[in-house]
Write a protein that holds these residues in place. Structure first.
Motif, short mmCIF file in Angstrom:
data_model
loop_
_atom_site.label_atom_id
_atom_site.label_comp_id
_atom_site.label_asym_id
_atom_site.label_seq_id
_atom_site.Cartn_x
_atom_site.Cartn_y
_atom_site.Cartn_z
N ASP A 111 0.83 -1.21 0.00
CA ASP A 111 0.00 0.00 0.00
C ASP A 111 0.86 1.26 0.00
OD1 ASP A 111 -2.25 -1.59 0.02
OD2 ASP A 111 -2.65 -1.30 2.17
N ALA A 112 1.94 1.26 0.77
CA ALA A 112 2.83 2.42 0.83
C ALA A 112 3.50 2.67 -0.51
CB ALA A 112 3.88 2.22 1.93
N VAL A 113 3.92 1.60 -1.18
CA VAL A 113 4.53 1.75 -2.51
C VAL A 113 3.51 2.31 -3.49
CG1 VAL A 113 5.52 0.48 -4.45
CG2 VAL A 113 6.26 -0.06 -2.15
N CYS A 114 2.29 1.80 -3.45
CA CYS A 114 1.24 2.28 -4.36
C CYS A 114 0.90 3.74 -4.09
CB CYS A 114 -0.01 1.41 -4.23
SG CYS A 114 0.22 -0.25 -4.89
N ARG A 115 0.80 4.12 -2.82
CA ARG A 115 0.50 5.52 -2.49
C ARG A 115 1.63 6.44 -2.98
NH1 ARG A 115 -1.00 3.24 2.40
NH2 ARG A 115 0.91 3.98 3.37
N THR A 116 2.87 6.00 -2.81
CA THR A 116 4.01 6.80 -3.27
C THR A 116 3.99 6.94 -4.78
OG1 THR A 116 5.32 6.09 -1.38
CG2 THR A 116 6.53 6.96 -3.26
N ALA A 117 3.65 5.86 -5.48
CA ALA A 117 3.59 5.90 -6.94
C ALA A 117 2.55 6.91 -7.40
CB ALA A 117 3.28 4.51 -7.49
N VAL A 118 1.39 6.91 -6.77
CA VAL A 118 0.34 7.86 -7.15
C VAL A 118 0.78 9.28 -6.83
CG1 VAL A 118 -2.01 8.63 -6.58
CG2 VAL A 118 -1.54 6.20 -6.94
N ARG A 119 1.33 9.48 -5.63
CA ARG A 119 1.73 10.82 -5.18
C ARG A 119 2.83 11.41 -6.07
NH1 ARG A 119 3.68 9.58 -0.50
NH2 ARG A 119 5.84 10.02 -0.96
#
Length: 65
Positions: free
Chosen positions: A37-45
């Motif tokens: 989830d943290a990797v996905c949030r960083t990718a979006v951000r």
């Protein structure tokens, strides 16, 4: 009467742009849900792919030890 066909022109290659001139290896990992989830949030951000965020994190970890 046989029809004469024009040689087909190959369309430009579509898909992902290359990330390196070097041969690439595929590497698969399993992540806990919170890390994924943290990797996905960083990718979006950061407007990057999950793969690019993962490569950057791994590169940072390995060069700053």
């Amino acid at each position: 009467m046989s029809e004469t066909r024009e040689p087909s022109k190959s369309p430009k290659r579509k898909g992902r742009p290359p990330i390196s001139d070097q041969p690439l290896e595929e590497f698969t990992v399993r992540l806990p849900a919170d890390l994924h989830d943290a990797v996905c949030r960083t990718a979006v951000r950061t407007d990057q792919s999950v793969a690019e965020v993962t490569r950057q994190a791994l590169r940072f970890f390995l060069t700053h030890r």
